[in-house]
Scaffold this motif. Structure first.
Motif, short mmCIF file in Angstrom:
data_model
loop_
_atom_site.label_atom_id
_atom_site.label_comp_id
_atom_site.label_asym_id
_atom_site.label_seq_id
_atom_site.Cartn_x
_atom_site.Cartn_y
_atom_site.Cartn_z
N UNK A 169 0.82 -1.21 0.00
CA UNK A 169 0.00 0.00 0.00
C UNK A 169 0.86 1.27 0.00
N UNK A 170 1.87 1.28 0.86
CA UNK A 170 2.68 2.49 0.98
C UNK A 170 3.64 2.68 -0.20
N UNK A 171 4.20 1.61 -0.73
CA UNK A 171 5.10 1.73 -1.88
C UNK A 171 4.33 2.23 -3.10
N UNK A 172 3.15 1.69 -3.33
CA UNK A 172 2.34 2.15 -4.47
C UNK A 172 1.92 3.60 -4.29
N UNK A 173 1.56 3.98 -3.09
CA UNK A 173 1.17 5.37 -2.82
C UNK A 173 2.35 6.33 -2.97
N UNK A 174 3.57 5.79 -2.88
CA UNK A 174 4.78 6.61 -2.98
C UNK A 174 5.41 6.58 -4.36
N UNK A 175 4.69 6.02 -5.34
CA UNK A 175 5.18 6.09 -6.71
C UNK A 175 5.69 4.81 -7.33
N UNK A 176 5.65 3.70 -6.63
CA UNK A 176 6.08 2.45 -7.25
C UNK A 176 5.13 2.09 -8.39
N UNK A 177 5.70 1.66 -9.50
CA UNK A 177 4.88 1.21 -10.62
C UNK A 177 4.88 -0.30 -10.73
N UNK A 178 5.75 -0.94 -9.95
CA UNK A 178 5.82 -2.40 -9.93
C UNK A 178 6.46 -2.84 -8.63
N UNK A 179 5.89 -3.86 -8.02
CA UNK A 179 6.48 -4.48 -6.84
C UNK A 179 6.58 -5.98 -7.14
N UNK A 180 7.80 -6.48 -7.16
CA UNK A 180 8.02 -7.92 -7.35
C UNK A 180 8.17 -8.53 -5.97
N UNK A 181 7.40 -9.59 -5.72
CA UNK A 181 7.32 -10.13 -4.37
C UNK A 181 7.29 -11.65 -4.44
N UNK A 182 8.03 -12.27 -3.53
CA UNK A 182 7.97 -13.72 -3.41
C UNK A 182 7.86 -14.07 -1.94
N UNK A 183 6.93 -14.95 -1.60
CA UNK A 183 6.76 -15.45 -0.24
C UNK A 183 7.08 -16.94 -0.22
N UNK A 184 7.85 -17.36 0.74
CA UNK A 184 8.17 -18.79 0.91
C UNK A 184 7.88 -19.20 2.33
N UNK A 185 7.29 -20.37 2.49
CA UNK A 185 7.13 -20.98 3.79
C UNK A 185 8.48 -21.56 4.17
N UNK A 186 8.93 -21.27 5.38
CA UNK A 186 10.23 -21.80 5.84
C UNK A 186 10.04 -22.52 7.17
N UNK A 187 10.96 -23.38 7.50
CA UNK A 187 10.91 -24.07 8.77
C UNK A 187 11.29 -25.51 8.62
N UNK A 188 11.19 -26.23 9.71
CA UNK A 188 11.61 -27.62 9.76
C UNK A 188 10.81 -28.52 8.82
N UNK A 189 9.53 -28.22 8.61
CA UNK A 189 8.67 -29.07 7.79
C UNK A 189 8.73 -28.72 6.31
N UNK A 190 9.51 -27.70 5.93
CA UNK A 190 9.58 -27.28 4.54
C UNK A 190 10.56 -28.16 3.79
N UNK A 191 10.12 -28.74 2.67
CA UNK A 191 11.05 -29.61 1.90
C UNK A 191 12.17 -28.81 1.28
#
Length: 83
Positions: free
Chosen positions: A61-83
């Motif tokens: 929300x804040x990056x777009x409101x501040x002029x970003x035209x693109x946000x590249x984002x990746x989310x990964x689950x991490x932890x002991x159970x993650x292959x």
């Protein structure tokens, strides 16, 4: 559950950090997250899923409101159970 987020905002400016990049960095650094690493070409942070998702919502929300035209984002689950 723990998550790792990696993100960049655009457009890039090699002379100085644009407002959207500064805002995104500030949001991540202010969030209660672990292993925060900010850099000129990418940023990462880890934490509890709820905290990461709250930070990502604010970041977008804040990056777009501040002029970003693109946000590249990746989310990964991490932890002991993650292959």
């Amino acid at each position: 559950m723990r998550l790792r987020v990696e993100f960049t905002t655009e457009p890039f400016d090699l002379d100085e950090a644009p407002a959207h990049a500064v805002v995104a960095r500030d949001v991540i650094q202010a969030a209660d997250l672990d292993a925060v690493d900010v850099g000129p070409f990418g940023n990462t942070a880890e934490g509890d899923a709820g905290q990461v998702l709250t930070a990502v919502d604010s970041l977008l929300r804040q990056a777009l409101a501040s002029g970003a035209t693109r946000v590249s984002l990746q989310l990964n689950v991490i932890g002991e159970d993650t292959p």
